[in-house]
Design a protein around this motif. Sequence first.
Motif, short mmCIF file in Angstrom:
data_model
loop_
_atom_site.label_atom_id
_atom_site.label_comp_id
_atom_site.label_asym_id
_atom_site.label_seq_id
_atom_site.Cartn_x
_atom_site.Cartn_y
_atom_site.Cartn_z
N MET A 15 0.83 -1.20 0.00
CA MET A 15 0.00 0.00 0.00
C MET A 15 0.87 1.26 0.00
N TRP A 16 1.88 1.29 0.87
CA TRP A 16 2.77 2.45 0.91
C TRP A 16 3.55 2.60 -0.39
N LEU A 17 3.92 1.49 -1.01
CA LEU A 17 4.60 1.56 -2.30
C LEU A 17 3.69 2.18 -3.34
N GLY A 18 2.43 1.78 -3.33
CA GLY A 18 1.48 2.37 -4.27
C GLY A 18 1.32 3.85 -4.05
N PHE A 19 1.22 4.28 -2.79
CA PHE A 19 1.08 5.70 -2.51
C PHE A 19 2.32 6.49 -2.95
N SER A 20 3.48 5.87 -2.82
CA SER A 20 4.71 6.57 -3.19
C SER A 20 4.78 6.86 -4.68
N LEU A 21 4.02 6.10 -5.47
CA LEU A 21 4.03 6.30 -6.92
C LEU A 21 3.00 7.31 -7.39
N LEU A 22 2.17 7.79 -6.45
CA LEU A 22 1.07 8.68 -6.80
C LEU A 22 1.32 10.09 -6.29
N LYS A 23 0.58 11.02 -6.88
CA LYS A 23 0.54 12.39 -6.38
C LYS A 23 -0.64 12.50 -5.42
N TRP A 24 -0.37 12.88 -4.20
CA TRP A 24 -1.39 12.87 -3.15
C TRP A 24 -2.26 14.12 -3.20
N GLY A 25 -1.87 15.13 -3.89
CA GLY A 25 -2.68 16.33 -3.99
C GLY A 25 -2.59 17.20 -2.74
N GLY A 26 -3.54 18.15 -2.62
CA GLY A 26 -3.52 19.10 -1.53
C GLY A 26 -3.82 18.49 -0.18
N GLU A 27 -4.35 17.25 -0.15
CA GLU A 27 -4.68 16.59 1.10
C GLU A 27 -3.53 15.71 1.59
N ARG A 28 -2.32 15.98 1.12
CA ARG A 28 -1.19 15.08 1.40
C ARG A 28 -1.00 14.83 2.89
N ASN A 29 -0.97 15.90 3.69
CA ASN A 29 -0.70 15.75 5.12
C ASN A 29 -1.80 14.96 5.82
N LEU A 70 -5.68 -2.07 -1.77
CA LEU A 70 -5.70 -1.77 -3.20
C LEU A 70 -6.75 -0.71 -3.51
N GLY A 71 -7.93 -0.85 -2.90
CA GLY A 71 -8.98 0.14 -3.12
C GLY A 71 -8.58 1.53 -2.65
N LEU A 72 -7.90 1.62 -1.51
CA LEU A 72 -7.46 2.91 -1.00
C LEU A 72 -6.43 3.55 -1.92
N VAL A 73 -5.51 2.75 -2.44
CA VAL A 73 -4.50 3.27 -3.38
C VAL A 73 -5.19 3.88 -4.60
N PHE A 74 -6.16 3.18 -5.14
CA PHE A 74 -6.81 3.68 -6.35
C PHE A 74 -7.76 4.83 -6.06
N LEU A 75 -8.30 4.90 -4.86
CA LEU A 75 -9.10 6.08 -4.52
C LEU A 75 -8.22 7.32 -4.40
N VAL A 76 -7.01 7.16 -3.85
CA VAL A 76 -6.06 8.28 -3.84
C VAL A 76 -5.71 8.68 -5.27
N ARG A 77 -5.58 7.69 -6.13
CA ARG A 77 -5.28 7.95 -7.54
C ARG A 77 -6.43 8.72 -8.20
N ILE A 78 -7.67 8.33 -7.91
CA ILE A 78 -8.83 8.90 -8.61
C ILE A 78 -9.28 10.21 -7.98
N SER A 79 -9.42 10.19 -6.64
CA SER A 79 -9.95 11.35 -5.93
C SER A 79 -9.40 11.39 -4.52
N LEU A 295 0.55 2.17 -12.65
CA LEU A 295 -0.21 2.93 -11.66
C LEU A 295 -0.01 4.43 -11.88
N GLY A 296 -1.12 5.14 -12.05
CA GLY A 296 -1.08 6.59 -12.26
C GLY A 296 -0.94 7.01 -13.71
N ASN A 297 -0.85 6.05 -14.63
CA ASN A 297 -0.62 6.39 -16.03
C ASN A 297 -1.84 6.20 -16.92
N GLU A 319 -4.93 0.18 -15.33
CA GLU A 319 -3.58 0.52 -14.86
C GLU A 319 -2.80 -0.71 -14.39
N LEU A 320 -3.49 -1.78 -14.01
CA LEU A 320 -2.80 -3.01 -13.62
C LEU A 320 -2.95 -4.11 -14.67
#
Length: 427
Positions: A15-29, A70-79, A295-297, A319-320
């Motif tokens: 999960m953390w690896l997936g997040f590291s490949l994404l842009k977290w946006g303004g809600e990063r913190n 996996l769902g959380l990673v893709f939700l960060v990716r989408i919204s 992921l993210g592409n 993406e997968l």
Amino acid sequence: MIHRFVSRFIIIGMMWLGFSLLKWGGERNQLLWQTIMFTAIVLLGSLLEEVLNYQGDPYVLPVVQAIMALGLVFLVRISPESALRQFWWANIGHLIFYSVLWIMRDYRQLGRFRYLWGLLAVALLLVTLIFGFAAGGATSWLRIAGIGVEPEEFVKLALLLFMATYLEQNEELLRVGTVQWGKFSLPDWRTLGPFLVMAGFSLGLLGAQKSLGTALVFYALFVFMIYVVTERALYLGISAPIFLLVGGAGYMLFRHVRVRVLVWLNPWQDPTGMGYQIAQSLFAISGGKILGTGLGNGIGAATVPAASTDFIFSVIAEELGFAGAMAVLVLFLIVVMRAFSISLRAKDRFGQILAAGIGILLGTETLIILAGVTKLLPLTGIPLPWVSYGGSSLLVHFILLGVLLNISNATAVGSQRSKVRGREYAT
């Protein structure tokens, strides 16, 4: 203990690896803190299982947590905004799961409230019909303290408990029958009446709400649970024409049903209008090919409508790729098969029926939503368990998971006690 921690560390690490490949946006913190909290709950939960000597199925919870990660990673990716809210629900859901697993001493006590569960289901549907608001053509939402709640998700739980208690008490009469109709023996009205009344009320209210996707899930749950318990193909035969009749009536009465059927038959007739949603879903899935775009592409996260809810599987498949999509299906298949395994091992009939019902419900939901986004069935608008965005669905499925593993743990503890008593008797 080592195996538990290893499996959870692998899931959290991915999960953390997936997040590291994404842009977290303004809600990063905020997302970062929620992710840390989620990680802590998962790891502390595995420690709690060891401390309290959990002996139930060792595979279901890690697999569900992998699905959720996996769902959380893709939700960060989408919204990222939706992902932030989903993290809250995921963390609360874990706490509810462990509460159900450890605080509920005897799951068989749930079987004492058969008609209460049925009345609760009908009451929730009535309240939603009267005070709810429409979304996606169906009046299936309530607003409580400013938060949108989908009571239908909680109705699933109530109806499942009603069905388990009803089938346990009437199994033999449903299996053998007391009234002869030609070559067939059917139960009398006293036996079949409560079930028919409950099914009619529930499906009728869902029809009035125009929530036909949930009605399909309920109908499949009713039919398959009766078939599994009685092993009589007669009930499947009776259910088929009823399904066609009711489905035909829904097609004639509701415009949005006719639109979904027409779009299902030929989305390319209007690919920029009514068929846009399913067309974009198919483009995204086909664009993933074997290994995906990475992921993210992918473009499906931006082009597929309702990508965070109904169509999140399309984004995953893009993406997968085919390999990732099949991995998700295998994870869901493991959960369903383990539910049936728990059902077979349960020592009492109520536990067997309830565990099987949970497996049927999860399998039916997954099949219907995945068939919808891949154009095998008309779209129904139900969430993919533990993956799609939605707090009501997430909480209810965590409750179901807690009940399922409570049955599994009670079975294992009972078997161990029986072995100890057998050894004491032998000596």
